[in-house]
Structures are given as structure tokens and as C-alpha cells.
Design an enzyme around this catalytic site. Sequence first.
Site, PDB file in Angstrom:
ATOM      1  N   ASN A  88       0.828  -1.213   0.000  1.00 36.13           N
ATOM      2  CA  ASN A  88       0.000   0.000   0.000  1.00 36.13           C
ATOM      3  C   ASN A  88       0.863   1.265   0.000  1.00 36.13           C
ATOM      4  O   ASN A  88       0.505   2.271  -0.604  1.00 36.13           O
ATOM      5  CB  ASN A  88      -0.931   0.017   1.221  1.00 36.13           C
ATOM      6  CG  ASN A  88      -2.319  -0.535   0.886  1.00 36.13           C
ATOM      7  OD1 ASN A  88      -2.621  -0.835  -0.270  1.00 36.13           O
ATOM      8  ND2 ASN A  88      -3.155  -0.667   1.893  1.00 36.13           N
ATOM      9  N   ILE A 157       0.466   7.935  10.784  1.00 34.91           N
ATOM     10  CA  ILE A 157       0.836   7.786   9.381  1.00 34.91           C
ATOM     11  C   ILE A 157       1.812   6.609   9.253  1.00 34.91           C
ATOM     12  O   ILE A 157       2.915   6.650   9.810  1.00 34.91           O
ATOM     13  CB  ILE A 157       1.480   9.092   8.830  1.00 34.91           C
ATOM     14  CG1 ILE A 157       0.542  10.294   9.058  1.00 34.91           C
ATOM     15  CG2 ILE A 157       1.844   8.926   7.349  1.00 34.91           C
ATOM     16  CD1 ILE A 157      -0.878  10.137   8.537  1.00 34.91           C
ATOM     17  N   ARG A 267      -0.874 -31.473  18.893  1.00 35.26           N
ATOM     18  CA  ARG A 267      -1.033 -31.400  20.357  1.00 35.26           C
ATOM     19  C   ARG A 267      -1.953 -32.532  20.833  1.00 35.26           C
ATOM     20  O   ARG A 267      -3.055 -32.696  20.289  1.00 35.26           O
ATOM     21  CB  ARG A 267      -1.640 -30.041  20.719  1.00 35.26           C
ATOM     22  CG  ARG A 267      -2.075 -29.884  22.146  1.00 35.26           C
ATOM     23  CD  ARG A 267      -0.907 -29.694  23.068  1.00 35.26           C
ATOM     24  NE  ARG A 267      -1.352 -29.336  24.412  1.00 35.26           N
ATOM     25  CZ  ARG A 267      -0.561 -29.324  25.465  1.00 35.26           C
ATOM     26  NH1 ARG A 267       0.727 -29.641  25.343  1.00 35.26           N
ATOM     27  NH2 ARG A 267      -1.034 -28.986  26.644  1.00 35.26           N
ATOM     28  N   GLN A 278     -14.758 -32.358  19.021  1.00 33.00           N
ATOM     29  CA  GLN A 278     -15.720 -31.639  18.176  1.00 33.00           C
ATOM     30  C   GLN A 278     -15.739 -30.132  18.443  1.00 33.00           C
ATOM     31  O   GLN A 278     -16.003 -29.343  17.539  1.00 33.00           O
ATOM     32  CB  GLN A 278     -17.117 -32.227  18.351  1.00 33.00           C
ATOM     33  CG  GLN A 278     -17.230 -33.589  17.686  1.00 33.00           C
ATOM     34  CD  GLN A 278     -18.649 -34.111  17.693  1.00 33.00           C
ATOM     35  OE1 GLN A 278     -19.530 -33.589  18.369  1.00 33.00           O
ATOM     36  NE2 GLN A 278     -18.889 -35.181  16.950  1.00 33.00           N
ATOM     37  N   MET A 279     -15.439 -29.741  19.667  1.00 31.67           N
ATOM     38  CA  MET A 279     -15.449 -28.288  19.940  1.00 31.67           C
ATOM     39  C   MET A 279     -14.355 -27.593  19.133  1.00 31.67           C
ATOM     40  O   MET A 279     -14.560 -26.488  18.619  1.00 31.67           O
ATOM     41  CB  MET A 279     -15.294 -28.014  21.425  1.00 31.67           C
ATOM     42  CG  MET A 279     -16.570 -28.247  22.198  1.00 31.67           C
ATOM     43  SD  MET A 279     -16.470 -27.512  23.818  1.00 31.67           S
ATOM     44  CE  MET A 279     -17.120 -28.845  24.788  1.00 31.67           C
ATOM     45  N   GLU A 363      -7.843   2.048   7.653  1.00 32.55           N
ATOM     46  CA  GLU A 363      -8.542   2.110   6.369  1.00 32.55           C
ATOM     47  C   GLU A 363     -10.064   2.179   6.543  1.00 32.55           C
ATOM     48  O   GLU A 363     -10.815   1.566   5.804  1.00 32.55           O
ATOM     49  CB  GLU A 363      -8.162   0.910   5.474  1.00 32.55           C
ATOM     50  CG  GLU A 363      -6.729   0.942   4.989  1.00 32.55           C
ATOM     51  CD  GLU A 363      -6.476   1.985   3.906  1.00 32.55           C
ATOM     52  OE1 GLU A 363      -7.444   2.590   3.438  1.00 32.55           O
ATOM     53  OE2 GLU A 363      -5.311   2.192   3.558  1.00 32.55           O
TER      54      GLU A 363
HETATM   55  O1  GRA Z   1     -20.714  15.707  -2.314  1.00 33.12           O
HETATM   56  P1  GRA Z   1     -20.310  16.900  -1.503  1.00 33.12           P
HETATM   57  O2  GRA Z   1     -20.146  18.156  -2.281  1.00 33.12           O
HETATM   58  O3  GRA Z   1     -21.131  17.044  -0.256  1.00 33.12           O
HETATM   59  O4  GRA Z   1     -18.824  16.645  -0.965  1.00 33.12           O
HETATM   60  C1  GRA Z   1     -18.289  15.391  -0.912  1.00 33.12           C
HETATM   61  C2  GRA Z   1     -17.444  15.126  -2.143  1.00 33.12           C
HETATM   62  O5  GRA Z   1     -16.955  16.342  -2.645  1.00 33.12           O
HETATM   63  C3  GRA Z   1     -17.276  15.401   0.203  1.00 33.12           C
HETATM   64  O6  GRA Z   1     -16.156  14.622  -0.261  1.00 33.12           O
HETATM   65  C4  GRA Z   1     -16.238  14.409  -1.650  1.00 33.12           C
HETATM   66  N1  GRA Z   1     -16.337  12.993  -1.954  1.00 33.12           N
HETATM   67  C5  GRA Z   1     -15.965  12.440  -3.109  1.00 33.12           C
HETATM   68  N2  GRA Z   1     -15.478  12.975  -4.213  1.00 33.12           N
HETATM   69  C6  GRA Z   1     -15.169  12.131  -5.235  1.00 33.12           C
HETATM   70  C7  GRA Z   1     -16.775  11.997  -1.142  1.00 33.12           C
HETATM   71  N3  GRA Z   1     -16.668  10.815  -1.736  1.00 33.12           N
HETATM   72  C8  GRA Z   1     -16.166  11.056  -2.950  1.00 33.12           C
HETATM   73  C9  GRA Z   1     -15.813  10.226  -4.046  1.00 33.12           C
HETATM   74  N4  GRA Z   1     -15.956   8.896  -3.987  1.00 33.12           N
HETATM   75  N5  GRA Z   1     -15.319  10.814  -5.146  1.00 33.12           N
HETATM   76  C10 GRA Z   1     -17.782  14.824   1.497  1.00 33.12           C
HETATM   77  O7  GRA Z   1     -18.372  13.575   1.236  1.00 33.12           O
HETATM   78  P2  GRA Z   1     -19.210  12.863   2.367  1.00 33.12           P
HETATM   79  O8  GRA Z   1     -19.576  11.517   1.855  1.00 33.12           O
HETATM   80  O9  GRA Z   1     -20.276  13.797   2.840  1.00 33.12           O
HETATM   81  O10 GRA Z   1     -18.072  12.695   3.492  1.00 33.12           O
HETATM   82  P3  GRA Z   1     -18.132  12.674   5.060  1.00 33.12           P
HETATM   83  O11 GRA Z   1     -19.529  12.446   5.547  1.00 33.12           O
HETATM   84  O12 GRA Z   1     -17.365  13.825   5.561  1.00 33.12           O
HETATM   85  O13 GRA Z   1     -17.246  11.381   5.412  1.00 33.12           O
HETATM   86  C11 GRA Z   1     -17.505  10.181   4.859  1.00 33.12           C
HETATM   87  C12 GRA Z   1     -16.675   9.071   5.539  1.00 33.12           C
HETATM   88  C13 GRA Z   1     -16.927   8.979   7.011  1.00 33.12           C
HETATM   89  C14 GRA Z   1     -17.149   7.795   4.848  1.00 33.12           C
HETATM   90  C15 GRA Z   1     -15.174   9.362   5.243  1.00 33.12           C
HETATM   91  O14 GRA Z   1     -14.706  10.477   5.912  1.00 33.12           O
HETATM   92  C16 GRA Z   1     -14.300   8.196   5.548  1.00 33.12           C
HETATM   93  O15 GRA Z   1     -14.178   7.302   4.723  1.00 33.12           O
HETATM   94  N6  GRA Z   1     -13.642   8.146   6.745  1.00 33.12           N
HETATM   95  C17 GRA Z   1     -12.698   7.104   7.095  1.00 33.12           C
HETATM   96  C18 GRA Z   1     -11.299   7.567   6.929  1.00 33.12           C
HETATM   97  C19 GRA Z   1     -10.333   6.484   6.594  1.00 33.12           C
HETATM   98  O16 GRA Z   1     -10.653   5.471   5.991  1.00 33.12           O
HETATM   99  N7  GRA Z   1      -9.086   6.703   6.937  1.00 33.12           N
HETATM  100  C20 GRA Z   1      -8.061   5.793   6.555  1.00 33.12           C
HETATM  101  C21 GRA Z   1      -6.751   6.358   6.915  1.00 33.12           C
HETATM  102  S1  GRA Z   1      -5.394   5.717   5.995  1.00 33.12           S
HETATM  103  C22 GRA Z   1      -4.977   4.231   6.711  1.00 33.12           C
HETATM  104  O17 GRA Z   1      -5.662   3.717   7.533  1.00 33.12           O
HETATM  105  C23 GRA Z   1      -3.677   3.623   6.261  1.00 33.12           C
HETATM  106  C24 GRA Z   1      -3.549   2.146   6.586  1.00 33.12           C
HETATM  107  C25 GRA Z   1      -2.580   1.493   5.712  1.00 33.12           C
HETATM  108  C26 GRA Z   1      -2.702  -0.030   5.677  1.00 33.12           C
HETATM  109  O18 GRA Z   1      -2.734  -0.688   6.735  1.00 33.12           O
HETATM  110  O19 GRA Z   1      -2.700  -0.597   4.568  1.00 33.12           O
END
Ligand code: GRA
Length: 385
Positions: A88, A157, A267, A278-279, A363
Site C-alpha cells: 500500500n 501515518i 497437540r 468436536q469443539m 482504512e
Molecule cells: O458531495 P459533496 O459536495 O457534499 O462533498 C463530498 C465530495 O466532494 C465530500 O467529499 C467528496 N467525496 C468524493 N469525491 C469524489 C466523497 N466521496 C467522494 C468520491 N468517492 N469521489 C464529502 O463527502 P461525504 O460523503 O459527505 O463525506 P463525510 O460524511 O465527511 O465522510 C464520509 C466518511 C466517514 C465515509 C469518510 O470520511 C471516511 O471514509 N472516513 C474514514 C477515513 C479512513 O478510511 N481513513 C483511513 C486512513 S489511511 C490508513 O488507515 C492507512 C492504513 C494502511 C494499511 O494498513 O494498509
Amino acid sequence: MDFELSKEHRAIRDAAREFAQKEIAPVAHEHDRNHHFPRDIISKMGELGFFGCLIPEEYGGTDYGFMGMVLITEEVSRFSSSIRGAINMQCTGTAYNILKNGSAEQKQKYIPPLITAEKLGCFAMTEPNAGSDTLSMETYATYENGEYILNGTKTWISYATVADITILYAYTDPDARAKGLSAFILEMNSPGVSTSEIDKLGTHSFPSGEIALNNVRVPQENLLGGPGEGARILFGSLPDTRIGCTAGAVGLAQACLDEAIKYCKTRTQFGQAIGNFQMNQALIADVAMNIEAARLLLYRAAWQKDQGVKNNVLETSYAKMFAANVVVQAATVAMDVHGAYGYSTEYPASRYYRDAKMYQIVEGTTNIHRLIIGLDRLGIRKANR
Ligand code: GRA
């Protein structure tokens, strides 16, 4: 419809499995214990083309697609959930994002060194006050004479402390909310960037940390996409990296099942192998069934991408949430079957248990995926936009 992997996909999977068994399995436990980031293994993965699946040949990629990426990630994660994160970081969340949104110069400059792992990558959205609520981030960028000046703090990050390049999100127009967010390619050796590592429960060979930005100057040509395109780029990239993350969960769940079965066969208690009880059979059956289902959801999401369905947020959320819950169940079963030995740090079951929990958090937490699915199914907010 064809449920068999193609000959090419089987060859990719087998090559990744052979590499992981030879190069990762013997050292994974020790590196985890020592919190060691194995840069040498990441370099070898780069040499073998593990980071080039989503990248065309003109930039040095293999073009194996999402299915290829998922198969490699699964195999690596069976031996080290930490090390699979590199896929990733080097490609899905960075090089592939630049491929989709970058200028010709950005693609030439940044994609090749990322996929060979000559340079390490990361992506930075999360902040101390912006986790699930990504768009509440506070980092901002002001424009001045051909440069953007960035200030703010990113946290949790992945690769923060080792990365050479990051895709970083900041508001160029905070009042415009989603329409004022922009994406930048930031070189981590820029003056004003400082990083620190965060200690965590597991995934110890995968450094996570904070990035502090103090008047960091980024040349205008390092803006990814146009100003105000950050939300589109961010929400377009998350479903990609979520597929990689889901493959990590499935691979680790498989490792848990493999260990549990091995222990059930060797084991003995009450005069016989504990797999005769079975458990224990029920525990193995439930986990085996759930891994099959998680893998099918994962392959469907990856296959969709390879068919050109770029917007499959819903199907990705099904796969991510299901697999994250399955890996936690699988890790718990591996512990339960091992009894006290599961709790000992000598056996891999305890590492799997610590690593598994992460998948319900990164994610998008399990509740965020519930939200995406629930709102879509109720017709309140469409997931695939
Ligand atoms: O439509 P609009 O004008 O109201 O505005 C939306 C749009 O412009 C705005 O965002 C834009 N937008 C998009 N633009 C293009 C949204 N989706 C899209 C799209 N698919 N394409 C706001 O949209 P919304 O749906 O109203 O957003 P929200 O309510 O503020 O939040 C939605 C949500 C909670 C689902 C979102 O914030 C979210 O997915 N949060 C989770 C954050 C996350 O997944 N973080 C991950 C961090 S990185 C990581 O974990 C790395 C790990 C690495 C590994 O282990 O591999």
C-alpha cells in the site's frame, strides 16, 4: 463467471508464496520482537516487481492489476502482516495515486523509484482531531510566489519515520470544505518536516508515526491534481488501499487457520490429538468458512477494479468490514486452540492476535464501513458516487 484463478494469477501467487516462505517466514517473528523495519526485504520485493502490479510497463510496472496485487499481498501477509503494508505504501496509495492524478513530470519523477523501493512512500490524511472524520483535518497550505507553505500535524501515518515521499492532504481553502482540500507530493527531507514514531500493540515491523509541518515549502509543481481536487483524490484512493488492506486481513486470517490446524493435529490431550474434539472442529469449521467468504468478497472487489469499475466503494466496504471481523475471529481461535502456548510470545499465535486487531481500525473503522453500507442500502447516501 469463473471462480478459478487464471494460470497467470496462479503463477503470481506461487512466486509470492515462495518468496515469502524463503525470505520473510524465517525472520518475521524476530523482526516483530525487535520492532525492526526490514528495509532489505522491502528492497527485494521492489526488485521482484511486487510493487508494480497497478503500474504500466512504461513506468517499470508489471501491470498485473488489482488481482495480482491482492494475491501478492495475501501471501506476504500470511508470513508478516507488517511487511504486507509496504504494498500500500509503495504502490496502491502512492505510485498508483500519482499514476491516476499526476502530471507527466510527476509520473516520470516519482513512480519508478517508488515501485522499485529505491524510495519509500506514504500517504498522510489522518490528524489528531481528524480520524474517521477525515475532512475535519486542520492542516492548511497558503500560496506564495510559486510555492505552497504547509502547516499542521498528521498522525498515525504508516511509514512516517522512514518515508522519502508522502502524498499529503491540506486545505488550500478551508472555508470551501471538501472543495478546498488539495493533495501534495511532499519530499520528506524538506526543511520544516519532522517525524516521530508511535509505539503500538502490534504490527511492529511497520513503523507508524507523526509528521509535523512547520512552514514547509512545497513547489507548485508538486500539487497533485488541481487546487481543490484533494477530496476527489483522497476518496478515490481510499477504496484502492482498502482492497490492499483487506488482502492483508485475509492473508493473516489464513495464517491463523493454518497454525490452529497444525496445532490441532500435533497437540495431544486426554490421549489424542486435540483436533479429534468436536469443539475444536467447530472452531476450525467456522473460521475456514468465513475465510472463504472474505476471500470471495475481496476477489470480487479486486476483479471489479480490473474490469474498469473504478467506483466500487460499496463492494470494497463489504469486503473490508467482513475480512476485518474474520481476521479477529481467526486470531482468537488460533489463541484458543493453543491454550497457554497461544499466550506465550514463543508461538506466532500471539503475534497474529496483536496484528489482527489493527484491521478493524485502519482504512476506515468497522463502524465507518457499517455507515457507508447502511446509508447506501437505506437509500440515504449512495456509496458508489
Ligand atoms: O458531495 P459533496 O459536495 O457534499 O462533498 C463530498 C465530495 O466532494 C465530500 O467529499 C467528496 N467525496 C468524493 N469525491 C469524489 C466523497 N466521496 C467522494 C468520491 N468517492 N469521489 C464529502 O463527502 P461525504 O460523503 O459527505 O463525506 P463525510 O460524511 O465527511 O465522510 C464520509 C466518511 C466517514 C465515509 C469518510 O470520511 C471516511 O471514509 N472516513 C474514514 C477515513 C479512513 O478510511 N481513513 C483511513 C486512513 S489511511 C490508513 O488507515 C492507512 C492504513 C494502511 C494499511 O494498513 O494498509
